[in-house]
Design a protein around this motif. Structure first.
Motif, PDB file in Angstrom:
ATOM      1  N   THR A 131      53.971  23.726  30.630  1.00  0.00           N
ATOM      2  CA  THR A 131      54.164  25.173  30.567  1.00  0.00           C
ATOM      3  C   THR A 131      53.175  25.823  31.518  1.00  0.00           C
ATOM      4  O   THR A 131      52.168  25.220  31.891  1.00  0.00           O
ATOM      5  N   VAL A 132      53.482  27.055  31.924  1.00  0.00           N
ATOM      6  CA  VAL A 132      52.616  27.826  32.808  1.00  0.00           C
ATOM      7  C   VAL A 132      52.262  29.118  32.088  1.00  0.00           C
ATOM      8  O   VAL A 132      53.109  29.756  31.462  1.00  0.00           O
ATOM      9  N   TRP A 133      51.003  29.531  32.196  1.00  0.00           N
ATOM     10  CA  TRP A 133      50.458  30.613  31.389  1.00  0.00           C
ATOM     11  C   TRP A 133      50.826  32.001  31.932  1.00  0.00           C
ATOM     12  O   TRP A 133      49.958  32.782  32.330  1.00  0.00           O
ATOM     13  N   TYR A 134      52.101  32.329  31.910  1.00  0.00           N
ATOM     14  CA  TYR A 134      52.517  33.711  32.141  1.00  0.00           C
ATOM     15  C   TYR A 134      52.538  34.401  30.784  1.00  0.00           C
ATOM     16  O   TYR A 134      53.572  34.519  30.131  1.00  0.00           O
ATOM     17  N   LEU A 198      51.399  40.381  41.368  1.00  0.00           N
ATOM     18  CA  LEU A 198      52.852  40.477  41.422  1.00  0.00           C
ATOM     19  C   LEU A 198      53.542  39.280  40.775  1.00  0.00           C
ATOM     20  O   LEU A 198      54.657  39.404  40.254  1.00  0.00           O
ATOM     21  N   ALA A 199      52.889  38.122  40.812  1.00  0.00           N
ATOM     22  CA  ALA A 199      53.484  36.951  40.157  1.00  0.00           C
ATOM     23  C   ALA A 199      53.752  37.239  38.683  1.00  0.00           C
ATOM     24  O   ALA A 199      54.791  36.841  38.138  1.00  0.00           O
ATOM     25  N   GLN A 362      57.514  31.456  42.269  1.00  0.00           N
ATOM     26  CA  GLN A 362      56.853  31.150  43.538  1.00  0.00           C
ATOM     27  C   GLN A 362      57.791  31.407  44.721  1.00  0.00           C
ATOM     28  O   GLN A 362      57.359  31.847  45.787  1.00  0.00           O
ATOM     29  N   LYS A 363      59.075  31.146  44.547  1.00  0.00           N
ATOM     30  CA  LYS A 363      60.048  31.414  45.602  1.00  0.00           C
ATOM     31  C   LYS A 363      60.057  32.903  45.968  1.00  0.00           C
ATOM     32  O   LYS A 363      60.124  33.269  47.150  1.00  0.00           O
ATOM     33  N   VAL A 364      60.007  33.750  44.947  1.00  0.00           N
ATOM     34  CA  VAL A 364      60.009  35.187  45.215  1.00  0.00           C
ATOM     35  C   VAL A 364      58.719  35.598  45.905  1.00  0.00           C
ATOM     36  O   VAL A 364      58.747  36.367  46.880  1.00  0.00           O
ATOM     37  N   CYS A 365      57.593  35.084  45.428  1.00  0.00           N
ATOM     38  CA  CYS A 365      56.304  35.399  46.070  1.00  0.00           C
ATOM     39  C   CYS A 365      56.317  35.004  47.541  1.00  0.00           C
ATOM     40  O   CYS A 365      55.849  35.761  48.405  1.00  0.00           O
ATOM     41  N   GLN A 366      56.849  33.822  47.835  1.00  0.00           N
ATOM     42  CA  GLN A 366      56.888  33.367  49.223  1.00  0.00           C
ATOM     43  C   GLN A 366      57.816  34.244  50.063  1.00  0.00           C
ATOM     44  O   GLN A 366      57.494  34.589  51.205  1.00  0.00           O
ATOM     45  N   ALA A 367      58.955  34.612  49.496  1.00  0.00           N
ATOM     46  CA  ALA A 367      59.879  35.486  50.212  1.00  0.00           C
ATOM     47  C   ALA A 367      59.255  36.843  50.486  1.00  0.00           C
ATOM     48  O   ALA A 367      59.470  37.439  51.556  1.00  0.00           O
TER      49      ALA A 367
END
Length: 384
Positions: A131-134, A198-199, A362-367
């Motif tokens: 899991t990732v801590w969002y 923003l993430a 991460q895809k959105v952040c990179q875009a």
């Protein structure tokens, strides 16, 4: 405790997030007593021995290490919690997965899309729980917003807007790099407000409103050079101090996002608003126990924004806490994520957001970063 199945935690990173996560582990048994699994604070790891030892003693870890590789190699560690700067997430997570450990990783998942992709590939190949801590998903008012959207009460969604405003990096005398300021060093952080602030907004937005299809962004670095703590020399600043982007969601709605560390007077202003065909909702981290709701179907003479105080026992998570009308805080969102992760161990389902979910963010952040650099629209490639 003897009747519970123990999950022995190896915490890597003993800064702010290490403290917050540990608090979550310590409170699980008090407020979720029926869960079959229990965390055991097995080992805390920090690069400096005095810091690692002091942290372990203060928070009740059975032991400490100064090398994260030793934590992963230990047979008495079942789950690895990664609370380190972004430049170490990939290496630690991949090593932990190959060792068969469960993994809980701080956000953002990685510095780059390439790092994140490799992490997902290895973690899914190993089949380890992750899991990732969002954590903002686990604020009760935000979870209630999710329930309202999913119920269809808002109708067709037209707009989603969010911002995350801070002011802590305005001084030109603030250095970059080092333990406390690694977020200003592109080599350690990967990006600035895009990956840091923003993430969070993006993860929450896609959880609530579905995938983001494409973006058009602009970024700015207001202070071009800062002294680097490691060398004492002035170096070019590689992170973004501010970012604004708009986007299309897969459901046809429009999105508008802003993040900055240069909004004087704001320490952590995170808000979002969703406007639908029938109703709208909005939330503000500064008043995190409230969700504002407007329903156009109400009788006209009483139609207006209502403030829902999310403290009743039939609202998300609140049956675990105090009496109606009394509040909980930021730290409880992490306790809820610990609880959801440990609850997931009792069944077959994952604890979202998983590494795969965080990879989509991460895809959105990179875009966003690519769009700002090229001054053009960019497709995200998100598969939500």
């Amino acid at each position: 405790m003897s009747e519970k199945k123990q999950i022995r935690i190896g915490l890597i990173g003993t800064g702010l997030m290490g403290r917050i996560h540990t608090n979550g582990y310590k409170r699980l048994g008090d407020f979720f007593p029926e869960y079959a699994y229990r965390p055991v604070l097995q080992v805390a790891c920090s690069r400096r021995e005095e810091k690692s030892k002091a942290f372990a003693e203060q928070w009740g870890y059975a032991s400490y290490e100064t090398d994260w590789k030793k934590v992963i190699a230990r047979d008495d560690v079942d789950a690895v919690d990664i609370c380190t700067p972004n430049d170490t997430h990939a290496e630690i997570a991949i090593a932990a997965a190959k060792a068969g450990k469960m993994i809980l990783c701080e956000k953002p998942l990685a510095r780059t899309l390439e790092e994140a992709e490799e992490m997902v590939k290895v973690i899914e190949g190993a089949g380890v729980r992750n899991t990732v801590w969002y954590n903002y998903r686990r604020v009760p008012a935000v979870t209630l917003a999710k329930q309202l959207v999913d119920s269809g009460k808002l109708g067709k969604i037209f707009h989603y807007r969010a911002n995350f405003l801070q002011d802590w990096t305005i001084s030109p005398d603030l250095p970059q790099g080092g333990d406390a300021l690694w977020r200003l060093d592109a080599d350690a952080a990967g990006s600035g407000v895009t990956g840091d602030l923003l993430a969070h907004c993006i993860d929450t937005a896609m959880w609530l409103n579905g995938g983001i299809k494409d973006v058009s962004a602009m970024t700015e670095t207001f202070i071009k050079e800062r002294v680097h703590q490691s060398s004492g020399e002035k170096k070019k600043v590689g992170i973004d101090d501010a970012c604004t982007f708009h986007c299309h969601f897969d459901n046809g709605s429009l999105g508008l996002f802003e993040a900055t560390r240069y909004a004087r007077g704001h320490k952590a202003l995170y808000t979002f608003e969703i406007n639908g065909e029938h109703a709208s909702i909005r939330w503000d981290l500064h008043d995190l126990n409230r969700l504002e709701y407007f329903d156009h179907r109400d009788e006209s003479i009483v139609r207006g924004w209502r403030s829902i105080h999310v403290t009743d026992g039939d609202q998300p998570y609140m049956d675990r806490w105090w009496i109606p009308g009394t509040s909980i805080g930021y730290e409880h969102s992490f306790i809820h994520q610990v609880a959801d992760f440990f609850k997931s161990l009792e069944g077959d389902g994952p604890c979202a957001p998983t590494f795969k979910d965080a990879y989509e963010t991460q895809k959105v952040c990179q875009a966003v970063l690519d769009s700002a650099a090229s001054r053009s629209w960019k497709d995200t490639g998100v598969d939500w």
